[in-house]
Design a protein around this motif. Structure first.
Motif, PDB file in Angstrom:
ATOM      1  N   SER A  39    -108.751  11.399   7.659  1.00 42.93           N
ATOM      2  CA  SER A  39    -108.578   9.950   7.539  1.00 42.93           C
ATOM      3  C   SER A  39    -108.048   9.524   6.164  1.00 42.93           C
ATOM      4  O   SER A  39    -107.251   8.589   6.058  1.00 42.93           O
ATOM      5  N   LYS A  40    -108.492  10.200   5.098  1.00 43.58           N
ATOM      6  CA  LYS A  40    -108.042   9.826   3.756  1.00 43.58           C
ATOM      7  C   LYS A  40    -106.535  10.063   3.597  1.00 43.58           C
ATOM      8  O   LYS A  40    -105.813   9.212   3.048  1.00 43.58           O
ATOM      9  N   PHE A  41    -106.071  11.211   4.063  1.00 39.96           N
ATOM     10  CA  PHE A  41    -104.643  11.502   3.970  1.00 39.96           C
ATOM     11  C   PHE A  41    -103.836  10.513   4.798  1.00 39.96           C
ATOM     12  O   PHE A  41    -102.825   9.966   4.337  1.00 39.96           O
ATOM     13  N   LEU A  42    -104.277  10.259   6.020  1.00 38.83           N
ATOM     14  CA  LEU A  42    -103.522   9.376   6.912  1.00 38.83           C
ATOM     15  C   LEU A  42    -103.457   7.953   6.363  1.00 38.83           C
ATOM     16  O   LEU A  42    -102.446   7.268   6.525  1.00 38.83           O
ATOM     17  N   SER A  43    -104.517   7.512   5.709  1.00 34.92           N
ATOM     18  CA  SER A  43    -104.524   6.155   5.156  1.00 34.92           C
ATOM     19  C   SER A  43    -103.566   6.010   3.977  1.00 34.92           C
ATOM     20  O   SER A  43    -103.205   4.897   3.598  1.00 34.92           O
ATOM     21  N   SER A  44    -103.148   7.141   3.401  1.00 37.67           N
ATOM     22  CA  SER A  44    -102.220   7.093   2.261  1.00 37.67           C
ATOM     23  C   SER A  44    -100.755   7.027   2.690  1.00 37.67           C
ATOM     24  O   SER A  44     -99.869   6.820   1.860  1.00 37.67           O
ATOM     25  N   LEU A  45    -100.485   7.188   3.990  1.00 39.57           N
ATOM     26  CA  LEU A  45     -99.108   7.215   4.481  1.00 39.57           C
ATOM     27  C   LEU A  45     -98.574   5.814   4.719  1.00 39.57           C
ATOM     28  O   LEU A  45     -99.323   4.830   4.760  1.00 39.57           O
ATOM     29  N   ASP A  46     -97.260   5.736   4.904  1.00 36.42           N
ATOM     30  CA  ASP A  46     -96.602   4.475   5.247  1.00 36.42           C
ATOM     31  C   ASP A  46     -97.239   3.901   6.517  1.00 36.42           C
ATOM     32  O   ASP A  46     -97.406   4.609   7.512  1.00 36.42           O
ATOM     33  N   LYS A  47     -97.577   2.626   6.502  1.00 36.61           N
ATOM     34  CA  LYS A  47     -98.291   2.002   7.614  1.00 36.61           C
ATOM     35  C   LYS A  47     -97.442   1.900   8.879  1.00 36.61           C
ATOM     36  O   LYS A  47     -97.960   1.617   9.968  1.00 36.61           O
ATOM     37  N   THR A  48     -96.134   2.163   8.771  1.00 40.67           N
ATOM     38  CA  THR A  48     -95.274   2.106   9.961  1.00 40.67           C
ATOM     39  C   THR A  48     -95.416   3.365  10.818  1.00 40.67           C
ATOM     40  O   THR A  48     -94.979   3.374  11.973  1.00 40.67           O
ATOM     41  N   ILE A  49     -96.002   4.432  10.263  1.00 43.11           N
ATOM     42  CA  ILE A  49     -96.198   5.663  11.033  1.00 43.11           C
ATOM     43  C   ILE A  49     -97.379   5.472  11.985  1.00 43.11           C
ATOM     44  O   ILE A  49     -98.479   5.141  11.568  1.00 43.11           O
ATOM     45  N   LYS A  50     -97.135   5.685  13.263  1.00 41.60           N
ATOM     46  CA  LYS A  50     -98.179   5.535  14.281  1.00 41.60           C
ATOM     47  C   LYS A  50     -99.040   6.807  14.363  1.00 41.60           C
ATOM     48  O   LYS A  50     -98.518   7.916  14.227  1.00 41.60           O
ATOM     49  N   ILE A  51    -100.321   6.597  14.606  1.00 42.52           N
ATOM     50  CA  ILE A  51    -101.248   7.715  14.796  1.00 42.52           C
ATOM     51  C   ILE A  51    -101.681   7.703  16.256  1.00 42.52           C
ATOM     52  O   ILE A  51    -102.286   6.721  16.727  1.00 42.52           O
ATOM     53  N   GLU A  52    -101.367   8.759  16.987  1.00 47.73           N
ATOM     54  CA  GLU A  52    -101.663   8.803  18.423  1.00 47.73           C
ATOM     55  C   GLU A  52    -102.510  10.028  18.765  1.00 47.73           C
ATOM     56  O   GLU A  52    -102.076  11.159  18.532  1.00 47.73           O
ATOM     57  N   PRO A  53    -103.700   9.815  19.310  1.00 45.23           N
ATOM     58  CA  PRO A  53    -104.542  10.957  19.696  1.00 45.23           C
ATOM     59  C   PRO A  53    -103.968  11.682  20.913  1.00 45.23           C
ATOM     60  O   PRO A  53    -103.314  11.078  21.766  1.00 45.23           O
ATOM     61  N   CYS A  54    -104.235  12.982  20.969  1.00 46.81           N
ATOM     62  CA  CYS A  54    -103.947  13.765  22.175  1.00 46.81           C
ATOM     63  C   CYS A  54    -105.151  14.675  22.431  1.00 46.81           C
ATOM     64  O   CYS A  54    -106.130  14.645  21.681  1.00 46.81           O
ATOM     65  N   SER A  55    -105.082  15.490  23.448  1.00 49.13           N
ATOM     66  CA  SER A  55    -106.276  16.212  23.891  1.00 49.13           C
ATOM     67  C   SER A  55    -106.606  17.441  23.055  1.00 49.13           C
ATOM     68  O   SER A  55    -107.722  17.958  23.148  1.00 49.13           O
ATOM     69  N   ASN A  56    -105.669  17.901  22.188  1.00 48.98           N
ATOM     70  CA  ASN A  56    -105.902  19.176  21.523  1.00 48.98           C
ATOM     71  C   ASN A  56    -104.928  19.361  20.365  1.00 48.98           C
ATOM     72  O   ASN A  56    -103.776  18.937  20.458  1.00 48.98           O
ATOM     73  N   THR A  57    -105.380  19.989  19.270  1.00 48.57           N
ATOM     74  CA  THR A  57    -104.499  20.205  18.118  1.00 48.57           C
ATOM     75  C   THR A  57    -103.341  21.149  18.455  1.00 48.57           C
ATOM     76  O   THR A  57    -102.209  20.948  17.996  1.00 48.57           O
ATOM     77  N   ALA A  58    -103.627  22.173  19.255  1.00 51.48           N
ATOM     78  CA  ALA A  58    -102.570  23.114  19.633  1.00 51.48           C
ATOM     79  C   ALA A  58    -101.542  22.436  20.534  1.00 51.48           C
ATOM     80  O   ALA A  58    -100.331  22.686  20.423  1.00 51.48           O
ATOM     81  N   LEU A  59    -102.006  21.569  21.437  1.00 54.85           N
ATOM     82  CA  LEU A  59    -101.072  20.822  22.286  1.00 54.85           C
ATOM     83  C   LEU A  59    -100.206  19.914  21.425  1.00 54.85           C
ATOM     84  O   LEU A  59     -99.001  19.763  21.677  1.00 54.85           O
ATOM     85  N   ALA A  60    -100.793  19.323  20.383  1.00 57.01           N
ATOM     86  CA  ALA A  60    -100.021  18.482  19.463  1.00 57.01           C
ATOM     87  C   ALA A  60     -98.899  19.284  18.818  1.00 57.01           C
ATOM     88  O   ALA A  60     -97.754  18.817  18.715  1.00 57.01           O
ATOM     89  N   ALA A  61     -99.218  20.507  18.384  1.00 60.44           N
ATOM     90  CA  ALA A  61     -98.188  21.367  17.773  1.00 60.44           C
ATOM     91  C   ALA A  61     -97.097  21.725  18.775  1.00 60.44           C
ATOM     92  O   ALA A  61     -95.902  21.737  18.441  1.00 60.44           O
ATOM     93  N   LYS A  62     -97.489  21.999  19.998  1.00 63.57           N
ATOM     94  CA  LYS A  62     -96.516  22.331  21.045  1.00 63.57           C
ATOM     95  C   LYS A  62     -95.597  21.144  21.325  1.00 63.57           C
ATOM     96  O   LYS A  62     -94.386  21.299  21.520  1.00 63.57           O
ATOM     97  N   MET A  63     -96.169  19.933  21.319  1.00 61.66           N
ATOM     98  CA  MET A  63     -95.380  18.715  21.542  1.00 61.66           C
ATOM     99  C   MET A  63     -94.356  18.513  20.429  1.00 61.66           C
ATOM    100  O   MET A  63     -93.229  18.070  20.678  1.00 61.66           O
ATOM    101  N   VAL A  64     -94.754  18.841  19.198  1.00 61.90           N
ATOM    102  CA  VAL A  64     -93.826  18.717  18.067  1.00 61.90           C
ATOM    103  C   VAL A  64     -92.650  19.665  18.248  1.00 61.90           C
ATOM    104  O   VAL A  64     -91.489  19.313  18.008  1.00 61.90           O
ATOM    105  N   ARG A  65     -92.939  20.891  18.683  1.00 60.64           N
ATOM    106  CA  ARG A  65     -91.891  21.890  18.905  1.00 60.64           C
ATOM    107  C   ARG A  65     -90.863  21.407  19.927  1.00 60.64           C
ATOM    108  O   ARG A  65     -89.663  21.694  19.825  1.00 60.64           O
ATOM    109  N   GLU A  66     -91.343  20.602  20.895  1.00 63.53           N
ATOM    110  CA  GLU A  66     -90.452  20.138  21.974  1.00 63.53           C
ATOM    111  C   GLU A  66     -89.880  18.750  21.692  1.00 63.53           C
ATOM    112  O   GLU A  66     -89.170  18.194  22.538  1.00 63.53           O
TER     113      GLU A  66
END
Length: 378
Positions: free
Chosen positions: A219-246
């Motif tokens: 949360s501390k790191f995310l709060s330091s970013l530009d407020k225009t960047i959206k934060i979206e939950p997904c079901s799993n960290t590995a799935l998040a990485a796979k989504m980035v790859r695609e």
């Protein structure tokens, strides 16, 4: 010489105290016999208040110390009375049927249901708990339970608690709802990185995705970013990485080093978790309760009566049996104002003297009582 005389007198007083203590404990057995014959509860609050009132009146300026001493004496008496109770309770029967002999060891091979995809922290924990296990990936926590219940896998692997972001309450709710047990656990040090497709800059990132627990842990790191960047939950960290790859490059993921290597991603920022001391506890669950030799953790879900001193009575019960409590977390009961259930973890084994009677008393006196298992930490 004076100090030696004083110490000698202390020894003499100690002997008298011990003699009277043993006599008192014998008398408490007579009391419990009467309670059993007349179907009375172990705890008699009116009698306890009467005793403590007399103690305070007679103790003078040592009132506070005398109060603590006699409170402890009564807790010890109740502890022995619980052990003396006759009959077999539901929890005692369940535990005794689940105890396995010392020569029975945890299986080396089994199918394990795991939420997520390859590279998930649950998969890393599974490899630690069951190195030769066959992993079956499913989409949700509930699907892990369903896979075990249907017989598609023998065990399920799930995160249950993070030391900085708290318990995974959905897992606790499912354990209670579906009557599952914990048979093993382990803890992983969790590191989080901000991962992107190769060549992506932070200015290109429009959305960051990850599991809600990982988002909370950063949360501390995310709060330091530009407020225009959206934060979206997904079901799993590995799935998040796979989504980035695609993705087209505008998506970033919070995930670990294993995911970076597995999906060929780059680090924009490493160690973005709020604390380097970031640990997550994982559990192996099973539909059948099995208690292996060497099990040293007990997990419970309790609801105590909504009245003054109810939780204190439970804590005193642990103390009188010498049981160390590792976790106590309250959770609001849905639909009931200001009422809570408690997630409890104890450093204890049901094979230790007095622990089963203690659990029996908790079962008798709690508004709801769920025994989640007695298991080893690997």
């Amino acid at each position: 010489m004076e100090i030696e005389k004083t110490r000698q007198r202390i020894d003499e007083v100690n002997d008298k105290i011990l003699e009277l203590f043993l006599e008192r404990m014998e008398l408490s057995k007579e009391v419990i016999k009467y309670k059993i014959e007349n179907n009375l509860p172990v705890v008699d609050k009116e009698r306890e208040r009467e005793i403590l009132k007399k103690v305070k009146e007679k103790a003078g300026d040592k009132e506070e110390y005398a109060y603590q001493l006699f409170t402890k004496l009564m807790e010890l008496s109740k502890a022995e009375q619980r052990e003396f109770l006759l009959g077999t309770s539901k929890i005692k029967s369940v535990i005794e049927n689940a105890l396995l002999p010392a020569e029975v060891t945890f299986p080396k091979m089994a199918t394990v249901a795991c939420q997520g995809v390859e590279g998930a922290n649950s998969q890393v924990a599974c490899d630690k708990l069951l190195p030769r296990g066959d992993i079956m990936y499913v989409k949700t926590f509930e699907a892990v339970f369903d896979a075990v219940e249907a017989g598609f896998s023998e065990f399920g692997i799930l995160p249950i608690e993070n030391n900085t972001h708290g318990s995974v309450r959905k897992v606790y709710e499912l354990l209670q709802k579906k009557n599952f047990y914990i048979v093993r656990s382990t803890t992983l040090n969790i590191r989080h990185e901000l991962l992107v497709k190769p060549g992506t800059k932070l200015s290109d990132v429009k959305v960051i995705t990850s599991h809600e627990q990982a988002i909370g842990q950063c949360s501390k790191f995310l709060s330091s970013l530009d407020k225009t960047i959206k934060i979206e939950p997904c079901s799993n960290t590995a799935l998040a990485a796979k989504m980035v790859r695609e993705s087209d490059g505008s998506l970033a993921a919070i995930a670990g080093p294993d995911c970076r290597e597995l999906y060929g991603l780059e680090i924009l920022k490493d160690d973005i978790q709020d604390s380097d001391n970031n640990y997550t506890k994982f559990i192996l669950i099973a539909k059948k309760l099995s208690i292996y030799a060497g099990s040293n953790r007990i997990s419970l879900i309790l609801a105590c009566p909504n009245k003054p001193g109810a939780l204190g009575d439970i804590l005193n019960m642990f103390s009188s049996h010498g049981v160390n409590m590792l976790k106590l977390e309250s959770c609001p009961v849905t639909g009931r104002n200001f009422e809570f259930i408690f997630y409890i973890e104890l450093d204890a084994s049901v094979r230790e003297k007095g622990v089963i009677p203690m659990l029996e008393e908790l079962e008798r006196t709690s508004e709801s009582f769920t025994f989640l298992g007695n298991y080893p930490v690997v």
